[in-house]
Design a protein around this motif. Structure first.
Motif, mmCIF file in Angstrom:
data_model
loop_
_atom_site.group_PDB
_atom_site.id
_atom_site.type_symbol
_atom_site.label_atom_id
_atom_site.label_comp_id
_atom_site.label_asym_id
_atom_site.label_seq_id
_atom_site.Cartn_x
_atom_site.Cartn_y
_atom_site.Cartn_z
ATOM 1 N N GLY A 1 0.798 -1.221 0.000
ATOM 2 C CA GLY A 1 0.000 0.000 0.000
ATOM 3 C C GLY A 1 0.833 1.275 0.000
ATOM 4 O O GLY A 1 2.069 1.242 0.064
ATOM 5 N N THR A 2 0.111 2.381 -0.056
ATOM 6 C CA THR A 2 0.722 3.718 -0.136
ATOM 7 C C THR A 2 0.210 4.571 1.025
ATOM 8 O O THR A 2 -0.916 4.362 1.490
ATOM 9 C CB THR A 2 0.349 4.359 -1.482
ATOM 10 N N GLY A 3 1.023 5.532 1.454
ATOM 11 C CA GLY A 3 0.589 6.437 2.523
ATOM 12 C C GLY A 3 1.411 6.191 3.788
ATOM 13 O O GLY A 3 2.189 5.233 3.868
ATOM 14 N N SER A 4 1.199 7.058 4.772
ATOM 15 C CA SER A 4 2.065 7.022 5.956
ATOM 16 C C SER A 4 1.812 5.790 6.828
ATOM 17 O O SER A 4 2.710 5.364 7.560
ATOM 18 C CB SER A 4 1.878 8.303 6.764
ATOM 19 N N THR A 5 0.610 5.189 6.776
ATOM 20 C CA THR A 5 0.347 3.985 7.567
ATOM 21 C C THR A 5 0.928 2.762 6.858
ATOM 22 O O THR A 5 1.655 1.961 7.470
ATOM 23 C CB THR A 5 -1.171 3.804 7.794
ATOM 24 N N ALA A 6 0.603 2.627 5.585
ATOM 25 C CA ALA A 6 1.103 1.486 4.812
ATOM 26 C C ALA A 6 2.632 1.475 4.770
ATOM 27 O O ALA A 6 3.252 0.408 4.738
ATOM 28 C CB ALA A 6 0.528 1.541 3.399
ATOM 29 N N ILE B 1 -1.908 -4.940 2.034
ATOM 30 C CA ILE B 1 -2.050 -4.125 3.251
ATOM 31 C C ILE B 1 -1.994 -2.664 2.814
ATOM 32 O O ILE B 1 -1.049 -2.249 2.145
ATOM 33 C CB ILE B 1 -0.897 -4.403 4.247
ATOM 34 N N ASP B 2 -3.022 -1.898 3.187
ATOM 35 C CA ASP B 2 -3.030 -0.493 2.779
ATOM 36 C C ASP B 2 -3.836 0.344 3.768
ATOM 37 O O ASP B 2 -4.676 -0.183 4.511
ATOM 38 C CB ASP B 2 -3.624 -0.363 1.372
ATOM 39 N N GLY B 3 -3.587 1.626 3.761
ATOM 40 C CA GLY B 3 -4.306 2.564 4.614
ATOM 41 C C GLY B 3 -5.612 3.001 3.960
ATOM 42 O O GLY B 3 -5.991 2.524 2.890
ATOM 43 N N ALA B 4 -6.302 3.904 4.623
ATOM 44 C CA ALA B 4 -7.544 4.467 4.082
ATOM 45 C C ALA B 4 -7.735 5.847 4.686
ATOM 46 O O ALA B 4 -7.135 6.179 5.720
ATOM 47 C CB ALA B 4 -8.726 3.574 4.415
ATOM 48 N N ASP B 5 -8.587 6.643 4.043
ATOM 49 C CA ASP B 5 -8.895 7.975 4.574
ATOM 50 C C ASP B 5 -10.136 7.952 5.449
ATOM 51 O O ASP B 5 -10.256 8.738 6.388
ATOM 52 C CB ASP B 5 -9.089 8.956 3.416
ATOM 53 N N GLU B 6 -11.085 7.083 5.091
ATOM 54 C CA GLU B 6 -12.306 6.924 5.896
ATOM 55 C C GLU B 6 -12.692 5.444 5.888
ATOM 56 O O GLU B 6 -12.521 4.769 4.868
ATOM 57 C CB GLU B 6 -13.473 7.734 5.306
ATOM 58 N N VAL C 1 -13.125 5.255 1.974
ATOM 59 C CA VAL C 1 -12.687 6.302 1.040
ATOM 60 C C VAL C 1 -11.172 6.221 1.014
ATOM 61 O O VAL C 1 -10.527 6.159 2.062
ATOM 62 C CB VAL C 1 -13.116 7.722 1.483
ATOM 63 N N LYS C 2 -10.617 6.173 -0.205
ATOM 64 C CA LYS C 2 -9.172 6.198 -0.378
ATOM 65 C C LYS C 2 -8.842 7.199 -1.484
ATOM 66 O O LYS C 2 -9.716 7.632 -2.216
ATOM 67 C CB LYS C 2 -8.663 4.792 -0.746
ATOM 68 N N GLY C 3 -7.565 7.556 -1.547
ATOM 69 C CA GLY C 3 -7.151 8.407 -2.660
ATOM 70 C C GLY C 3 -6.812 9.836 -2.295
ATOM 71 O O GLY C 3 -6.458 10.620 -3.170
ATOM 72 N N ARG C 4 -6.899 10.183 -1.008
ATOM 73 C CA ARG C 4 -6.451 11.556 -0.676
ATOM 74 C C ARG C 4 -4.943 11.664 -0.869
ATOM 75 O O ARG C 4 -4.415 12.766 -1.013
ATOM 76 C CB ARG C 4 -6.891 11.938 0.749
ATOM 77 N N GLY C 5 -4.273 10.510 -0.896
ATOM 78 C CA GLY C 5 -2.840 10.507 -1.228
ATOM 79 C C GLY C 5 -2.614 10.450 -2.737
ATOM 80 O O GLY C 5 -1.473 10.513 -3.189
ATOM 81 N N GLY C 6 -3.673 10.270 -3.518
ATOM 82 C CA GLY C 6 -3.560 10.346 -4.977
ATOM 83 C C GLY C 6 -3.312 9.025 -5.695
ATOM 84 O O GLY C 6 -3.125 9.020 -6.913
ATOM 85 N N ARG D 1 -4.276 2.677 -8.906
ATOM 86 C CA ARG D 1 -3.431 1.485 -8.783
ATOM 87 C C ARG D 1 -3.838 0.693 -7.544
ATOM 88 O O ARG D 1 -3.824 -0.539 -7.541
ATOM 89 C CB ARG D 1 -1.950 1.869 -8.731
ATOM 90 N N GLU D 2 -4.212 1.415 -6.484
ATOM 91 C CA GLU D 2 -4.670 0.715 -5.268
ATOM 92 C C GLU D 2 -5.892 -0.137 -5.584
ATOM 93 O O GLU D 2 -5.973 -1.309 -5.204
ATOM 94 C CB GLU D 2 -4.999 1.727 -4.161
ATOM 95 N N LYS D 3 -6.845 0.450 -6.318
ATOM 96 C CA LYS D 3 -8.083 -0.321 -6.585
ATOM 97 C C LYS D 3 -7.810 -1.481 -7.529
ATOM 98 O O LYS D 3 -8.349 -2.576 -7.357
ATOM 99 C CB LYS D 3 -9.179 0.592 -7.137
ATOM 100 N N SER E 1 -8.868 7.742 14.097
ATOM 101 C CA SER E 1 -9.380 9.006 13.540
ATOM 102 C C SER E 1 -10.050 8.796 12.174
ATOM 103 O O SER E 1 -10.767 9.670 11.686
ATOM 104 C CB SER E 1 -8.255 10.030 13.396
ATOM 105 N N LYS E 2 -9.827 7.645 11.545
ATOM 106 C CA LYS E 2 -10.362 7.402 10.197
ATOM 107 C C LYS E 2 -11.786 6.831 10.214
ATOM 108 O O LYS E 2 -12.386 6.652 9.158
ATOM 109 C CB LYS E 2 -9.446 6.425 9.439
ATOM 110 N N LEU E 3 -12.300 6.529 11.421
ATOM 111 C CA LEU E 3 -13.630 5.916 11.486
ATOM 112 C C LEU E 3 -14.707 6.972 11.300
ATOM 113 O O LEU E 3 -14.677 8.022 11.944
ATOM 114 C CB LEU E 3 -13.822 5.208 12.832
#
Ligand code: ABF
Length: 252
Positions: free
Chosen positions: A44-49, A101-106, A114-119, A123-125, A141-143
């Protein structure tokens, strides 16, 4: 990378004050427990992944994991995985993945995302749609109760050709729930943000609850200028949520 051990409190103990990044790390490390030698993995992508990818790299280096093949969901994760020595491949060679394994925004109560605030939503989908198991890692905080109800962006990847036309069509589509469509721009120069696939992102902001998410998804995708949107409906098989009182693992 330095591997800082994190102790998670049990529900009977007072909450431990962890930073948001520490909570992300707790969730990510918990997800890496699902990784076994020989797996084809969506990275995955983002600060959690990112924490999960670091940990996978560390386990490979230590010899605790073997024969892993990683499929990165963005150019950024590709670079990170390369620097960690994780063997990489793509969907052409590995159309079925064991685990992503990947993060999410909501995350809503039904594990829709909801994903994609990281852009990197496209590819994630594509990659996460081919996984036997898709583990989402978030801090609490994402719930949310309803996707798009947080007043934050619902990203839609569109082709650059006549982007204003597509943005207007999207805004009109959701007129009844008070939608504003904005082109995502780079904070440094005000230029349009360009995805790894050479596309633009329109961020949709809603005043009211979106209602039927599947209907909203279909309506967005009916626009020819749209490539994909950031609603991941029914895709997550597990959600790992890290909060001050510990880690919750939700399965489908
Ligand atoms: C990716 O990273 C995205 O789909 C989502 O936009 C974002 C979450 O970022 P972070 O983990 O940094 O909060 O997974």
């Amino acid at each position: 990378t330095v591997d800082t051990p994190i102790t998670v409190p049990s529900p009977s103990l007072p909450p431990l004050i962890l930073t948001q990044d520490e909570l992300k790390k707790v969730a990510a490390y918990k997800a890496v427990e699902f990784v076994k030698s020989g797996m084809v993995l969506g990275l995955g992508t983002g600060s959690t992944a990112k924490h999960a990818v670091d940990k996978i790299g560390q386990l490979l280096r230590q010899g605790d994991l073997k024969d892993i093949v990683g499929i990165p969901t963005s150019k950024m994760t590709h670079e990170q995985a390369l620097s960690l020595g994780i063997p990489l491949s793509d969907l052409d060679s590995h159309p079925v993945l064991d685990l992503a394994i990947d993060g999410a925004d909501e995350v809503d109560p039904y594990m829709n995302l909801v994903k994609g605030r990281g852009g990197s939503l496209l590819r994630e989908k594509m990659i996460e749609g081919c996984c036997k198991k898709f583990v989402v890692v978030v801090d609490e905080s994402k719930l949310v109760k309803h996707l798009g109800g947080s007043g934050l962006a619902m990203p839609v990847e569109i082709v650059p050709f006549c982007w204003k036309f597509t943005a207007q069509r999207l805004q009109l589509l959701f007129n009844e729930v008070g939608c504003v469509a904005k082109l995502r721009t780079c904070s440094e120069n005000g230029q349009p943000f360009v995805t790894d696939n050479g596309n633009y992102i329109i961020d949709l902001y809603f005043e009211k609850d979106l209602g039927d998410l599947n209907a909203a998804s279909d309506a967005i995708l009916r626009n020819p200028g749209v490539v994909e949107h950031g609603m991941f409906l029914g895709m997550a098989t597990t959600v790992i949520i890290a909060g001050g009182r510990g880690v919750t693992v939700k399965n489908k």
